[in-house]
Design a protein around this motif. Structure first.
Motif, PDB file in Angstrom:
ATOM      1  N   THR A 185       0.819  -1.226   0.000  1.00  0.00           N
ATOM      2  CA  THR A 185       0.000   0.000   0.000  1.00  0.00           C
ATOM      3  C   THR A 185       0.854   1.279   0.000  1.00  0.00           C
ATOM      4  O   THR A 185       0.321   2.378  -0.069  1.00  0.00           O
ATOM      5  N   MET A 186       2.181   1.107   0.077  1.00  0.00           N
ATOM      6  CA  MET A 186       3.079   2.252  -0.123  1.00  0.00           C
ATOM      7  C   MET A 186       3.432   2.395  -1.610  1.00  0.00           C
ATOM      8  O   MET A 186       3.985   3.404  -2.034  1.00  0.00           O
TER       9      MET A 186
ATOM     10  N   ASP B 146      11.464   8.624  -3.631  1.00  0.00           N
ATOM     11  CA  ASP B 146      11.654   8.742  -5.083  1.00  0.00           C
ATOM     12  C   ASP B 146      11.541   7.387  -5.780  1.00  0.00           C
ATOM     13  O   ASP B 146      11.034   7.292  -6.898  1.00  0.00           O
ATOM     14  N   LYS B 147      12.004   6.339  -5.109  1.00  0.00           N
ATOM     15  CA  LYS B 147      12.146   5.039  -5.792  1.00  0.00           C
ATOM     16  C   LYS B 147      11.037   4.032  -5.474  1.00  0.00           C
ATOM     17  O   LYS B 147      10.973   2.975  -6.096  1.00  0.00           O
ATOM     18  N   THR B 148      10.170   4.346  -4.513  1.00  0.00           N
ATOM     19  CA  THR B 148       9.229   3.322  -4.037  1.00  0.00           C
ATOM     20  C   THR B 148       8.148   2.949  -5.029  1.00  0.00           C
ATOM     21  O   THR B 148       7.704   1.823  -5.092  1.00  0.00           O
ATOM     22  N   SER B 149       7.665   3.946  -5.802  1.00  0.00           N
ATOM     23  CA  SER B 149       6.509   3.685  -6.659  1.00  0.00           C
ATOM     24  C   SER B 149       6.818   4.128  -8.086  1.00  0.00           C
ATOM     25  O   SER B 149       7.645   5.021  -8.297  1.00  0.00           O
ATOM     26  N   PRO B 150       6.153   3.520  -9.083  1.00  0.00           N
ATOM     27  CA  PRO B 150       6.440   3.919 -10.472  1.00  0.00           C
ATOM     28  C   PRO B 150       5.815   5.261 -10.856  1.00  0.00           C
ATOM     29  O   PRO B 150       6.122   5.804 -11.911  1.00  0.00           O
ATOM     30  N   TYR B 151       4.955   5.786 -10.000  1.00  0.00           N
ATOM     31  CA  TYR B 151       4.219   7.011 -10.357  1.00  0.00           C
ATOM     32  C   TYR B 151       5.008   8.276 -10.032  1.00  0.00           C
ATOM     33  O   TYR B 151       5.950   8.237  -9.250  1.00  0.00           O
TER      34      TYR B 151
ATOM     35  N   VAL C  82      12.954  15.922  -7.547  1.00  0.00           N
ATOM     36  CA  VAL C  82      12.645  16.720  -8.744  1.00  0.00           C
ATOM     37  C   VAL C  82      11.849  15.935  -9.786  1.00  0.00           C
ATOM     38  O   VAL C  82      10.996  16.489 -10.468  1.00  0.00           O
ATOM     39  N   ASN C  83      12.097  14.629  -9.875  1.00  0.00           N
ATOM     40  CA  ASN C  83      11.355  13.838 -10.864  1.00  0.00           C
ATOM     41  C   ASN C  83      10.255  12.983 -10.242  1.00  0.00           C
ATOM     42  O   ASN C  83       9.652  12.161 -10.923  1.00  0.00           O
TER      43      ASN C  83
END
Ligand code: NAD
Length: 543
Positions: A421-422, A449-454, A476-477
């Motif tokens: 759910t994260m 920054d790295k946990t989710s593809p969104y 930033v991204n």
């Protein structure tokens, strides 16, 4: 033919009305809700000025009152998509040749109808069919929709004014041609304003459109079509069809005159559409424009210099308004250990004070989720969290679909920053919290920054300017819309152009000129005022 260099009325954000007890807008809205509840609306498809019905009639119910019938729509098939494309192409030349000021006037008039005589109706339809409370309906169906139309007219004028320079003896011009075919607009259930903007933005730029709304938004989509007709939009410019998504998608992606798709919805569906378009590229007369705003896994990052009350309000509103069914809804939060006890206590108290029920009762802050599929998906995450080690439900967790699709606002506390759910978009009233050690703030930003593809929206709460700067740079991204000391929802047209990258979409920023640029194909015209009459250049002369 234009005989003047017209300027357009200055766009402004429609003021949000309060609907406080005793206000005239509250009385009118309550009357309209009653009136709509007494009727059963019959909603045909609208193809080139014709009302089209099929034998497959389906009922529409408020998500919060399943036994009540609001009306009926008619499910179409592939033949209806073809009919709508033909109807659009038939009026294409006439619509393109209409001077742009005439197109602008139609949509400016639509904005005035929305913010004026149709305000109560479009809000009531959105409240009843999408289960939005009055404030959520007002900021969406009335204000944001009117804003989209007014600002888009201003952006169109700005785009037309952008002209190349001309050297001596030359006149260079640029014109913005509409695309050579039909645009397909595919809209989600959750915003009436998006449903209205996705077909109207390409139409404003001179294109003809086939629009397929979400099945769970057809009731208010019908009001949108009524407003467009009342505003004088010629029949056939926007055709509304109600067909299964994949059926429409197949006809669209294999049609030679398909020139663009304007999509807002889930990442999964958008990727399917993109793939189908790619596979059929040999069939298309031109390269179709693919514009899609999709899902999010929006974050709130809290530093130990943050103001606790501001954080608590941002989480209560940002995660749970409209039952968390906003692409921008806060759905994962990172809280420093030193502030956790206080934040938890205040946030849980806030959430437990939410009054839950149908939006017809204006004292309800929190309403139902959209349909059974959403209910089942959201509750499956809640059930999983109840059984998983390392996770704890600290608030909510209950649900009931006997009368309507009600899910309690739920907060999950996890020890695993990569817990499902994260990472995954749930699109419901579920917020997951990870508590980090204060000294690990910078490492935690890498995690975010790295946990989710969104990469749609995100917020940082801090007083320390170095920390705000650090988070802005490291993330930033991670978000196309980044908020400092504010909740990650509630973007306003003209003020915070909206959209994200990575798996969240093509980031074409609806509510800005960037989006409108996707619906035109520029033509550069060079006119030589003094054409040469001899091919010989001076260097060819003898010394
Ligand atoms: P959805 O993807 O289920 O549906 C969107 C539209 O696509 C609907 O009209 C649907 O009928 C149609 N569709 C479904 N399958 C199709 C196919 N194979 N081919 C063609 N069309 C098809 O989305 P939804 O549940 O209505 O909306 C919720 C989603 O929208 C969430 O993921 C949310 O994050 C996203 N959303 C994003 C933004 C944004 O600006 N980024 C805004 C609002 C909603």
């Amino acid at each position: 033919m234009s005989r003047g260099m017209y300027s357009v009325p200055k766009a402004y954000n429609e003021p949000v009305l309060t609907y406080a007890p005793g206000s005239p807008e509250r009385l009118e809205l309550k009357r309209t809700i009653e009136e709509l509840r007494r009727q059963e609306m019959d909603i045909p498809m609208r193809i080139g000025g014709e009302e089209v019905r099929t034998k497959d009639r389906r009922s529409i119910h408020p998500p919060h009152a399943l036994r009540h019938i609001l009306g009926y729509y008619y499910m179409g098939e592939a033949a209806h998509v073809h009919r709508a494309i033909d109807a659009a192409l038939k009026v294409r030349t006439g619509w393109q040749e209409l001077p742009w000021g005439q197109r602008a006037a139609i949509f400016l008039r639509a904005a005035d109808l929305i913010s004026g005589p149709y305000r109560a109706k479009i809000n009531a339809a959105t409240m009843l069919s999408q289960s939005k409370n009055v404030h959520q309906a007002e900021i969406d169906a009335a204000c944001e929709f009117a804003d989209f139309l007014r600002f888009n007219v201003e952006f169109m004028a700005e785009i037309y004014q952008q002209q190349p320079i001309s050297a001596k003896g030359i006149w260079n011009r640029m014109e913005q041609r509409p695309l050579e075919g039909f645009v397909y607009a595919l809209t989600p259930f959750n915003f009436t304003s998006i449903a209205g903007n996705l077909p109207s933005a390409p139409a404003l730029m001179g294109n003809v459109v086939v629009w397929k709304p979400s099945n769970t938004q057809i009731y208010s989509a019908n009001v949108i079509m009524e407003i467009f007709r009342e505003a004088g939009l010629p029949e056939g410019v926007i055709n509304m069809i109600t067909v299964p998504g994949p059926v429409g998608g197949k006809v669209m992606s294999t049609h030679p005159d398909f020139v663009g798709v304007h999509f807002t919805g889930s990442t999964e569906v958008f990727k399917k559409i993109w793939k189908a378009i790619g596979e059929n590229v040999m069939l298309h007369n031109t390269y179709p424009k693919i514009v899609g705003e999709t899902g999010g896994k929006d974050f709130v990052v809290v530093h130990n210099t943050a103001n606790v009350n501001q954080v608590v309000t941002a989480l209560s509103r940002g995660a749970f308004e409209y039952q968390g069914q906003k692409c921008s809804a806060a759905s994962r939060a990172y809280i420093p250990r030193s502030l956790w006890t206080e934040i938890k206590e205040k946030m849980v108290a806030d959430i437990q004070s939410f009054k839950i029920g149908g939006p017809e009762d204006f004292t309800n802050f929190f309403n139902a989720v959209i349909d059974e599929a959403a209910f089942d998906k959201i509750t499956s995450y809640i059930d999983k969290a109840k059984g998983d080690p390392g996770t704890e439900i600290i608030c909510g967790g209950g649900y009931d679909k006997s009368e309507g699709y009600f899910i309690d606002p739920t907060v999950i506390l996890t020890e695993d920053p990569h817990y499902v759910t994260m990472r995954e978009e749930i699109f419901g009233p579920v917020l997951t919290i990870y508590v980090y050690e204060d000294e690990g703030f910078e490492d935690m930003l890498d995690l975010v920054d790295k946990t989710s593809p969104y990469a749609l929206t995100g917020a940082v709460f801090a007083k320390d300017r170095f920390i705000i700067n650090l988070a802005s740079e490291k993330l930033v991204n991670a978000a196309g819309n980044f908020y400092i000391n504010d909740k990650p929802t509630g973007a306003v047209v003209g003020q915070q152009p909206f959209g994200g990258a990575r798996a969240s979409g093509t980031n074409d920023k609806s509510g800005s000129y960037l989006n409108l640029l996707r619906w035109v194909s520029p033509r550069t015209i060079k006119e030589n005022l003094n054409p040469p009459q001899d091919y010989r250049y001076p260097f060819l002369e003898n010394d």
